[in-house]
Structures are given as structure tokens and as C-alpha cells.
Design a protein around this motif. Structure first.
Motif, PDB file in Angstrom:
ATOM      1  N   ALA A 156       0.818  -1.216   0.000  1.00 64.47           N
ATOM      2  CA  ALA A 156       0.000   0.000   0.000  1.00 64.47           C
ATOM      3  C   ALA A 156       0.854   1.271   0.000  1.00 64.47           C
ATOM      4  N   SER A 157       2.176   1.130  -0.146  1.00 64.49           N
ATOM      5  CA  SER A 157       3.094   2.265  -0.025  1.00 64.49           C
ATOM      6  C   SER A 157       3.713   2.628  -1.369  1.00 64.49           C
ATOM      7  N   PRO A 158       3.410   3.804  -1.914  1.00 67.05           N
ATOM      8  CA  PRO A 158       4.009   4.221  -3.183  1.00 67.05           C
ATOM      9  C   PRO A 158       5.532   4.238  -3.175  1.00 67.05           C
ATOM     10  N   ILE A 159       6.148   4.377  -1.987  1.00 63.00           N
ATOM     11  CA  ILE A 159       7.609   4.425  -1.934  1.00 63.00           C
ATOM     12  C   ILE A 159       8.237   3.140  -2.458  1.00 63.00           C
ATOM     13  N   ASN A 160       7.486   2.062  -2.467  1.00 62.65           N
ATOM     14  CA  ASN A 160       8.023   0.774  -2.926  1.00 62.65           C
ATOM     15  C   ASN A 160       7.798   0.530  -4.410  1.00 62.65           C
ATOM     16  N   TYR A 161       7.271   1.510  -5.114  1.00 60.27           N
ATOM     17  CA  TYR A 161       6.994   1.352  -6.532  1.00 60.27           C
ATOM     18  C   TYR A 161       7.687   2.448  -7.330  1.00 60.27           C
ATOM     19  N   GLU A 162       8.290   2.050  -8.443  1.00 58.63           N
ATOM     20  CA  GLU A 162       8.953   3.014  -9.311  1.00 58.63           C
ATOM     21  C   GLU A 162       7.924   3.672 -10.216  1.00 58.63           C
ATOM     22  N   LEU A 163       8.059   4.963 -10.389  1.00 59.14           N
ATOM     23  CA  LEU A 163       7.160   5.688 -11.279  1.00 59.14           C
ATOM     24  C   LEU A 163       7.327   5.209 -12.713  1.00 59.14           C
ATOM     25  N   ASN A 164       6.210   5.156 -13.447  1.00 57.88           N
ATOM     26  CA  ASN A 164       6.295   4.834 -14.875  1.00 57.88           C
ATOM     27  C   ASN A 164       5.078   5.399 -15.590  1.00 57.88           C
ATOM     28  N   GLY A 165       5.238   5.719 -16.851  1.00 61.48           N
ATOM     29  CA  GLY A 165       4.119   6.183 -17.659  1.00 61.48           C
ATOM     30  C   GLY A 165       3.846   7.672 -17.591  1.00 61.48           C
ATOM     31  N   VAL A 166       3.883   8.252 -16.409  1.00 64.31           N
ATOM     32  CA  VAL A 166       3.598   9.675 -16.238  1.00 64.31           C
ATOM     33  C   VAL A 166       4.758  10.502 -16.798  1.00 64.31           C
ATOM     34  N   LYS A 167       4.460  11.722 -17.271  1.00 66.48           N
ATOM     35  CA  LYS A 167       5.498  12.563 -17.857  1.00 66.48           C
ATOM     36  C   LYS A 167       6.348  13.260 -16.792  1.00 66.48           C
ATOM     37  N   LYS A 168       5.687  13.733 -15.741  1.00 66.27           N
ATOM     38  CA  LYS A 168       6.443  14.356 -14.647  1.00 66.27           C
ATOM     39  C   LYS A 168       5.579  14.399 -13.393  1.00 66.27           C
ATOM     40  N   VAL A 169       6.264  14.519 -12.241  1.00 68.51           N
ATOM     41  CA  VAL A 169       5.597  14.457 -10.936  1.00 68.51           C
ATOM     42  C   VAL A 169       6.110  15.603 -10.069  1.00 68.51           C
ATOM     43  N   LEU A 170       5.203  16.161  -9.262  1.00 68.95           N
ATOM     44  CA  LEU A 170       5.566  17.188  -8.291  1.00 68.95           C
ATOM     45  C   LEU A 170       5.055  16.768  -6.916  1.00 68.95           C
ATOM     46  N   VAL A 171       5.953  16.727  -5.948  1.00 64.56           N
ATOM     47  CA  VAL A 171       5.585  16.458  -4.555  1.00 64.56           C
ATOM     48  C   VAL A 171       5.731  17.757  -3.778  1.00 64.56           C
ATOM     49  N   ILE A 172       4.702  18.113  -3.001  1.00 64.35           N
ATOM     50  CA  ILE A 172       4.735  19.320  -2.177  1.00 64.35           C
ATOM     51  C   ILE A 172       4.486  18.904  -0.731  1.00 64.35           C
ATOM     52  N   GLN A 173       5.381  19.323   0.158  1.00 61.18           N
ATOM     53  CA  GLN A 173       5.323  18.870   1.546  1.00 61.18           C
ATOM     54  C   GLN A 173       5.703  19.990   2.500  1.00 61.18           C
ATOM     55  N   GLY A 174       4.937  20.155   3.570  1.00 60.74           N
ATOM     56  CA  GLY A 174       5.285  21.117   4.601  1.00 60.74           C
ATOM     57  C   GLY A 174       6.209  20.499   5.629  1.00 60.74           C
ATOM     58  N   LYS A 175       7.236  21.231   5.988  1.00 58.32           N
ATOM     59  CA  LYS A 175       8.221  20.732   6.950  1.00 58.32           C
ATOM     60  C   LYS A 175       7.610  20.545   8.336  1.00 58.32           C
ATOM     61  N   ASP A 176       6.568  21.335   8.654  1.00 61.93           N
ATOM     62  CA  ASP A 176       5.969  21.274   9.984  1.00 61.93           C
ATOM     63  C   ASP A 176       4.656  20.484  10.002  1.00 61.93           C
ATOM     64  N   ASP A 177       4.411  19.689   8.988  1.00 60.55           N
ATOM     65  CA  ASP A 177       3.209  18.846   8.922  1.00 60.55           C
ATOM     66  C   ASP A 177       3.303  17.762   9.995  1.00 60.55           C
ATOM     67  N   ASN A 178       2.289  17.667  10.860  1.00 59.70           N
ATOM     68  CA  ASN A 178       2.337  16.656  11.925  1.00 59.70           C
ATOM     69  C   ASN A 178       1.421  15.459  11.646  1.00 59.70           C
ATOM     70  N   ILE A 197      11.535   9.177 -14.678  1.00 62.45           N
ATOM     71  CA  ILE A 197      10.477  10.187 -14.673  1.00 62.45           C
ATOM     72  C   ILE A 197      10.966  11.427 -13.928  1.00 62.45           C
ATOM     73  N   PRO A 198      10.873  12.616 -14.538  1.00 60.65           N
ATOM     74  CA  PRO A 198      11.254  13.845 -13.814  1.00 60.65           C
ATOM     75  C   PRO A 198      10.352  14.049 -12.602  1.00 60.65           C
ATOM     76  N   ILE A 199      10.967  14.257 -11.429  1.00 60.04           N
ATOM     77  CA  ILE A 199      10.193  14.465 -10.209  1.00 60.04           C
ATOM     78  C   ILE A 199      10.725  15.699  -9.485  1.00 60.04           C
ATOM     79  N   ASP A 200       9.829  16.639  -9.250  1.00 62.06           N
ATOM     80  CA  ASP A 200      10.174  17.888  -8.580  1.00 62.06           C
ATOM     81  C   ASP A 200       9.674  17.836  -7.140  1.00 62.06           C
ATOM     82  N   TYR A 201      10.359  18.557  -6.270  1.00 63.34           N
ATOM     83  CA  TYR A 201      10.023  18.534  -4.848  1.00 63.34           C
ATOM     84  C   TYR A 201       9.984  19.955  -4.324  1.00 63.34           C
ATOM     85  N   LEU A 202       8.815  20.383  -3.871  1.00 63.91           N
ATOM     86  CA  LEU A 202       8.655  21.685  -3.239  1.00 63.91           C
ATOM     87  C   LEU A 202       8.491  21.449  -1.745  1.00 63.91           C
TER      88      LEU A 202
END
Length: 228
Positions: A156-178, A197-202
Motif C-alpha cells: 500500500a506504499s508508493p515508496i516501494n513502486y517506481e514511477l512509470n508512464g507519467v510525464k512528470k511528478v511534483l511532490v509538495i510537503q510542509g516541513k511542519d506537517d504533523n 520520470i522527472p520528479i520535482d520537490y517543493l
């Protein structure tokens, strides 16, 4: 704002709200809500984002899906995939961009191979980590019925799967998210760095979990630019 309610299955929660700016959109935003698999949270949690994108001229679909302990994993993933496939069948020429929040981010990442671009807002990427740290008010223990095995949580965890098919991905995360800890997004990005796959991180210094879906936050200007 007027929308059509489109069903993709027999259950009351197998539908999506569809806002069309034109009968043949060239770009279509797909929203996937979170709520830690609980029935208490539904697609109305993303109402402000719906309004934001529609007022900016985007066609949009907001997906509802089966969840709650009576709808065990992988039913939410299967439902979101079915809804996206239905949208693709209807609008085969449209560029599809999914935006998922929290567990919606988990589901968006899992179905990213069905769309062109994916944005994951504070996504649940490591369910075992979520379980061990009792995040979301013990959401994993509440949702995943016994026996809760490492294999189940890994699947059930995306971290264990490699991205495929999509053109690009953006992950946005708050440092203080509890509710979804920043470490999980950090680890996800590190794990996906080898992907083609290009993956951006904000990584935002201050962004609580529930505020990340508020379109009044300045980072949404960046999101629009990234989409375009």
C-alpha cells in the motif's frame, strides 16, 4: 458552479463531479481527496480547490471513492483508477493532471501511470512508517484490518513502486506537517531519484497538513506555472 455527477460504478461513492469549460477540453485537472481512508472526509474537503481551478478556466473532475474499514485496500486505489480510466475514455485528447492530498496523494501516485502529470500534496507514501508512528490518529490500525502484515503495508506504499508512464511528478510537503511527516516525502524523493520520470520537490518551511489545500497559499502560483 454547475457540474455533472458522473458515476463509474454501482456504489454511492463511485462517482466524480465534472466541470467542463468546453465539450472537448485540452487540459483537465483531476482532484483526489484525502482523509486517511475514513468515510468522514469526502470530496467536499477540496471544494475551495475546485472553485480555484474552475475560476481559472480549467475543466476539472473531483473523484469520490469507496473507503472506510468496510472497503479494505486496495479498493480505494482500484476506484480512483477506474474513475481516471472513465475520464480518459470520455476525453481521450485531454492532458490529464491529477492532484491528490494526503491519502489522495497516495492514490494519485499509484495511478500516475494513467495520466500525464501528477501533483502529490503531503502524500502518504510509506504506510508502514505511518503505522509505526501512529499518524493520523492511528489511521492505519483503524483502517487496515488484522492481520496487519509488513507485506500488506508495503503493497500500500508508493515508496516501494517506481514511477512509470507519467510525464512528470511534483511532490509538495510542509516541513511542519504533523499528520504526514516530512521525512516520508524526503525518503520518497530519494527513492525515486533513480527513476527516469522527472520528479520535482517543493519542500515548504511552514505548511500545516490541512492548509496545503488552501488555494490562498502563495505556492499555488508555482503550481499553475508547473502545470502549464
Amino acid at each position: 458552479m454547475k457540474y455533472n455527477k458522473i458515476t463509474y460504478g454501482q456504489d454511492k461513492d463511485q462517482f466524480y463531479k465534472l466541470y467542463l469549460q468546453t465539450e472537448t477540453p485540452n487540459k483537465l485537472i483531476i482532484l483526489v481527496h484525502g482523509g486517511y481512508w475514513r468515510n468522514a472526509v469526502n470530496l467536499t474537503s477540496l471544494q475551495e480547490l475546485e472553485t480555484y481551478f474552475v475560476e481559472k478556466g480549467y475543466s476539472l473532475a473531483s473523484i469520490e471513492y469507496r473507503r472506510g474499514s468496510e472497503n479494505q485496500w486496495p479498493i480505494p486505489r482500484e476506484d480512483v483508477a477506474a474513475a481516471i480510466k472513465d475520464i480518459k475514455n470520455r476525453y481521450s485528447n485531454a492532458e490529464l493532471i491529477t492532484i491528490g492530498h494526503s491519502v489522495g496523494g497516495q492514490l494519485a501516485l499509484f495511478t500516475s501511470n494513467l495520466v500525464d502529470k501528477t501533483i502529490a500534496l503531503a502524500p502518504v507514501t510509506d504506510v508502514n512508517f505511518t503505522y509505526q508512528h501512529k499518524l493520523g490518529d492511528n489511521a492505519v490500525e483503524e483502517y487496515y484490518t488484522a492481520p496487519i502484515t509488513e507485506q500488506l503495508l508495503a503493497e500500500a506504499s508508493p515508496i516501494n513502486y517506481e514511477l512509470n508512464g507519467v510525464k512528470k511528478v511534483l511532490v509538495i510537503q510542509g516541513k511542519d506537517d504533523n499528520r504526514v511527516l516530512v521525512e516520508t516525502s524526503d525518503n520518497y524523493i530519494k527513492k525515486q531519484n533513480n527513476s527516469e520520470i522527472p520528479i520535482d520537490y517543493l519542500r515548504l518551511s511552514s505548511m500545516p497538513h490541512t492548509e496545503i489545500i488552501l488555494p490562498s497559499k502563495p505556492f499555488w502560483n508555482y503550481v499553475i506555472t508547473w502545470i502549464e
